[in-house]
Scaffold this active site. Structure first.
Site, PDB file in Angstrom:
ATOM      1  N   GLY A 189      17.020  34.187 -44.290  1.00  0.00           N
ATOM      2  CA  GLY A 189      18.102  33.215 -44.411  1.00  0.00           C
ATOM      3  C   GLY A 189      17.620  31.788 -44.602  1.00  0.00           C
ATOM      4  O   GLY A 189      18.395  30.841 -44.484  1.00  0.00           O
ATOM      5  N   LYS A 222      25.353  41.908 -42.111  1.00  0.00           N
ATOM      6  CA  LYS A 222      25.371  41.132 -40.854  1.00  0.00           C
ATOM      7  C   LYS A 222      26.818  40.967 -40.389  1.00  0.00           C
ATOM      8  O   LYS A 222      27.627  41.863 -40.609  1.00  0.00           O
ATOM      9  CB  LYS A 222      24.616  39.812 -41.025  1.00  0.00           C
ATOM     10  CG  LYS A 222      23.209  40.053 -41.588  1.00  0.00           C
ATOM     11  CD  LYS A 222      22.302  38.862 -41.488  1.00  0.00           C
ATOM     12  CE  LYS A 222      20.933  39.217 -42.076  1.00  0.00           C
ATOM     13  NZ  LYS A 222      19.961  38.131 -41.969  1.00  0.00           N
ATOM     14  N   GLU A 228      10.249  42.268 -42.307  1.00  0.00           N
ATOM     15  CA  GLU A 228      11.045  41.059 -42.515  1.00  0.00           C
ATOM     16  C   GLU A 228      10.390  39.903 -41.766  1.00  0.00           C
ATOM     17  O   GLU A 228      10.607  39.745 -40.556  1.00  0.00           O
ATOM     18  CB  GLU A 228      12.468  41.263 -41.984  1.00  0.00           C
ATOM     19  CG  GLU A 228      13.231  42.380 -42.660  1.00  0.00           C
ATOM     20  CD  GLU A 228      14.728  42.166 -42.583  1.00  0.00           C
ATOM     21  OE1 GLU A 228      15.355  42.133 -43.652  1.00  0.00           O
ATOM     22  OE2 GLU A 228      15.267  42.008 -41.480  1.00  0.00           O
TER      23      GLU A 228
HETATM   24  P1  13P Z   1      18.383  37.215 -46.074  1.00  0.00           P
HETATM   25  O1  13P Z   1      18.253  38.079 -47.285  1.00  0.00           O
HETATM   26  O2  13P Z   1      19.712  36.526 -45.951  1.00  0.00           O
HETATM   27  O3  13P Z   1      17.214  36.277 -45.908  1.00  0.00           O
HETATM   28  O4  13P Z   1      18.323  38.207 -44.805  1.00  0.00           O
HETATM   29  C1  13P Z   1      17.350  39.175 -44.758  1.00  0.00           C
HETATM   30  C2  13P Z   1      17.690  40.075 -43.649  1.00  0.00           C
HETATM   31  O5  13P Z   1      17.666  39.700 -42.490  1.00  0.00           O
HETATM   32  C3  13P Z   1      18.087  41.453 -43.973  1.00  0.00           C
HETATM   33  O6  13P Z   1      18.156  42.242 -42.843  1.00  0.00           O
END
Ligand code: 13P
Length: 251
Positions: free
Chosen positions: A174, A11, A168
């Site tokens: 998150g 990210k 997802e």
């Molecule tokens: P997290 O693992 O931080 O929850 O994020 C998942 C994600 O959006 C991966 O693209």
């Protein structure tokens, strides 16, 4: 033959030097201990060229997190799939929920991006998933079906075979809330069934489908043990070497 993959999505984290140092550490780690899964780092654009130099000849592949929907020209601030490829990346994430929500990317745009990325030699990690109220309303299977039908299913089969799907659930990203292994499995099976309906059973059996959303060393093994879960797309935990390598090794 279905490929297992664990991809890290950094990210908008890590400045240049920090990111390259981290890429070097992961490169060295996976040279010494090659993983059973394909490992992909999806970095911000600024890291791509430097990370490609570092990762060359090793066991870790490189990806971007987004790309333009147009091939070139007057699109200030955009980065084309050809540019990403020329920087040394092999993958690009398309349709992440953060792009859908904050940058209003709809299925039509995502389809254009996917097509252009594949035409330019990239493999696409295409994200789908429902938000919390959709799951509570019981519409999550329909939501994901529409995302795939509108975003992907007009690709011809040879192009579609360059796609990895990442499920997802937005409520799990998150948040520390993870889909249960059973919830992940039933959605992955739904996705594979949709792929079989569109592209045939063999293509569906070959398809890699990743789970993403609060994946950590403590839950990865159980989620990855499900028959239709072929690995993960990891956000927060991909920023820590011990966590990311442990998740890769739980495949
Ligand atoms: P997290 O693992 O931080 O929850 O994020 C998942 C994600 O959006 C991966 O693209």
């Amino acid at each position: 033959m279905r490929k297992k993959i664990v991809a890290g999505n950094w990210k908008m984290n890590m400045e240049l030097a920090e990111g390259l140092k981290f890429a070097s550490e992961l490169d060295a780690y996976f040279k010494e201990k090659p993983a059973a899964a394909g490992v992909v780092l999806c970095t911000p654009f600024i890291h791509l060229a430097g990370a490609a130099d570092i990762l060359k000849g090793g066991n870790v592949a490189l990806g971007a997190q987004n790309c333009a929907s147009e091939p070139s020209g007057a699109y200030t601030g955009e980065v084309s799939p050809a540019m990403i490829r020329s920087a040394g990346a092999a993958y690009v994430i398309i349709g992440h929920s953060e792009r859908r929500t904050y940058y209003h990317e709809d299925n039509a745009i995502l389809h254009r991006k996917t097509w252009l990325a594949i035409e330019n030699g990239l493999s696409v990690i295409f994200c789908c998933g429902e938000v919390q109220h959709e799951r509570e309303a019981g519409t999550h299977f329909d939501v994901v079906r529409t995302q795939l039908e509108e975003g992907l299913f007009s690709l011809p089969e040879d192009a579609f075979r360059k796609v990895v799907i990442a499920y997802e659930p937005v409520w799990a990203i998150g948040t520390g809330l993870t889909a249960t292994p059973e919830q992940a499995q039933e959605m992955h099976l739904h996705i594979r069934t949709l792929v079989a309906g569109r592209y045939g059973r063999e293509c569906a059996d070959d398809m890699t489908i990743l789970y993403g959303g609060s994946c950590k060393p403590s839950n990865a093994r159980e989620i990855f043990s499900k028959p239709d879960v072929d690995g993960g797309l990891i956000g927060g935990a991909s920023l820590k070497k011990e966590d990311f390598t442990a998740i890769v090794e739980s495949i």
